[in-house]
Motif scaffolding. Structure first.
Motif, mmCIF file in Angstrom:
data_model
loop_
_atom_site.group_PDB
_atom_site.id
_atom_site.type_symbol
_atom_site.label_atom_id
_atom_site.label_comp_id
_atom_site.label_asym_id
_atom_site.label_seq_id
_atom_site.Cartn_x
_atom_site.Cartn_y
_atom_site.Cartn_z
ATOM 1 N N CYS A 14 47.425 20.383 22.978
ATOM 2 C CA CYS A 14 48.655 20.225 23.777
ATOM 3 C C CYS A 14 48.712 18.879 24.507
ATOM 4 O O CYS A 14 47.829 18.545 25.300
ATOM 5 N N PRO A 15 49.783 18.099 24.283
ATOM 6 C CA PRO A 15 49.893 16.791 24.952
ATOM 7 C C PRO A 15 50.103 16.920 26.460
ATOM 8 O O PRO A 15 49.748 16.013 27.214
ATOM 9 N N TYR A 16 50.692 18.048 26.883
ATOM 10 C CA TYR A 16 50.914 18.247 28.328
ATOM 11 C C TYR A 16 49.581 18.537 29.019
ATOM 12 O O TYR A 16 49.352 18.114 30.144
ATOM 13 N N ARG A 19 47.599 15.191 29.553
ATOM 14 C CA ARG A 19 47.934 14.329 30.696
ATOM 15 C C ARG A 19 47.238 14.830 31.973
ATOM 16 O O ARG A 19 46.788 14.036 32.806
ATOM 17 N N LEU A 38 46.981 30.126 22.035
ATOM 18 C CA LEU A 38 48.362 30.397 22.461
ATOM 19 C C LEU A 38 49.019 31.497 21.628
ATOM 20 O O LEU A 38 50.018 32.083 22.050
ATOM 21 N N GLU A 52 54.588 31.274 30.524
ATOM 22 C CA GLU A 52 53.645 31.551 29.426
ATOM 23 C C GLU A 52 53.288 30.282 28.655
ATOM 24 O O GLU A 52 53.170 30.277 27.435
ATOM 25 N N LYS A 53 53.187 29.188 29.408
ATOM 26 C CA LYS A 53 52.838 27.900 28.789
ATOM 27 C C LYS A 53 51.577 27.338 29.432
ATOM 28 O O LYS A 53 51.284 27.633 30.591
ATOM 29 N N VAL A 54 50.885 26.485 28.679
ATOM 30 C CA VAL A 54 49.819 25.671 29.254
ATOM 31 C C VAL A 54 50.378 24.258 29.435
ATOM 32 O O VAL A 54 51.326 23.893 28.736
ATOM 33 N N PRO A 55 49.823 23.473 30.337
ATOM 34 C CA PRO A 55 48.673 23.779 31.164
ATOM 35 C C PRO A 55 49.030 24.591 32.404
ATOM 36 O O PRO A 55 50.166 24.547 32.883
ATOM 37 N N GLU A 66 53.354 23.565 35.265
ATOM 38 C CA GLU A 66 54.127 22.355 34.918
ATOM 39 C C GLU A 66 53.196 21.131 35.007
ATOM 40 O O GLU A 66 52.684 20.788 36.084
ATOM 41 N N SER A 67 53.032 20.479 33.862
ATOM 42 C CA SER A 67 52.006 19.434 33.766
ATOM 43 C C SER A 67 52.171 18.295 34.780
ATOM 44 O O SER A 67 51.192 17.840 35.362
#
Ligand code: GSH
Length: 222
Positions: A14-16, A19, A38, A52-55, A66-67
């Motif tokens: 995951c690119p988020y 960062r 995931l 329901e998202k990373v990070p 929220e990254s």
């Protein structure tokens, strides 16, 4: 530094996530990292990640999601800052971070669309975005010059993903953006950027892209 106990809940590609991890590494913050699947997240994940998202960052077990919020939180709880001091420069950096988010959104379409027409349209949109970025870049080696900042942490994962795709698909627009390419190379050489992904990132990302039933995956397996 009296910091909370920090754990970054992550997904390897995951690119988020990257960062946030770059921020942790740049600021030399002690932390744990937990990679989850995931496709089959553990039950506790739904309690800490409203979307329901990373990070997700767990700070003494309290979730921050929220990254960019995570990056700024990490920046604020540690000495020094990965943002410019001047408020106008900071606003500019945040605007270019948003632009990076827009590039990521289109890049996801590029990875996943199965329609040739949509794929071509997306390549055209991305060519335009990278041209705009080329016009914007005024400093070397990083976005603001010598000091690495959060805007760099946002673009490094984008360039890393393109590095994988480039082996299979020729993006003509990359020939006309020398300043972006210099920035790209400087970022990929940075230790925090290199350490922000697992050692098997390239084969895993390649396999992920090939698994999509997409136009790109057809180029990759041709
Ligand atoms: N705006 C979010 C985006 C995060 C995001 O899209 N993460 C992806 C993985 S790269 C995710 O968790 N997707 C799971 C899903 O959408 O169900 C952020 O910046 O943290």
């Amino acid at each position: 530094m009296n910091l909370p106990r920090l754990k970054l809940v992550s997904f390897a590609l995951c690119p988020y996530v990257q960062r946030a991890r770059i921020t942790l590494l740049e600021k030399e913050i002690e932390h744990e990292i937990e990679y989850i699947d995931l496709n089959a997240p553990p039950p506790w994940f739904f309690e800490v990640s409203p979307l329901e998202k990373v990070p997700v960052l767990l700070a003494d077990d309290r979730p921050v999601f929220e990254s960019m919020v995570i990056c700024e939180y990490l920046d604020e709880i540690t000495p020094g800052s990965l943002h410019p001091e001047d408020a106008y420069a900071r606003a500019q950096n945040r605007a270019w971070i948003e632009f990076g988010n827009d590039i990521l959104g289109h890049s996801y379409t590029l990875f996943t669309t199965g329609e040739e027409r949509k794929f071509k349209q997306t390549v055209a949109v991305l060519a335009d975005r990278f041209d705009i970025l080329e016009e914007q870049l005024a400093h070397r080696p990083y976005f603001n010059g010598k000091a690495f900042s959060l805007v760099d942490a946002v673009y490094a994962p984008i360039f890393r993903a393109y590095e994988v795709m480039n082996k299979y698909f020729e993006f003509d627009f990359l020939e006309d953006i020398p300043a972006v390419l210099q920035w790209w190379q400087a970022l990929l050489q940075r230790a925090s950027v290199q350490q922000s992904v697992p050692a098997d990132y390239i084969p895993e990302m390649t396999a992920y892209l090939k698994r999509q039933d997409s136009v790109l995956s057809r180029y990759m397996t041709a």
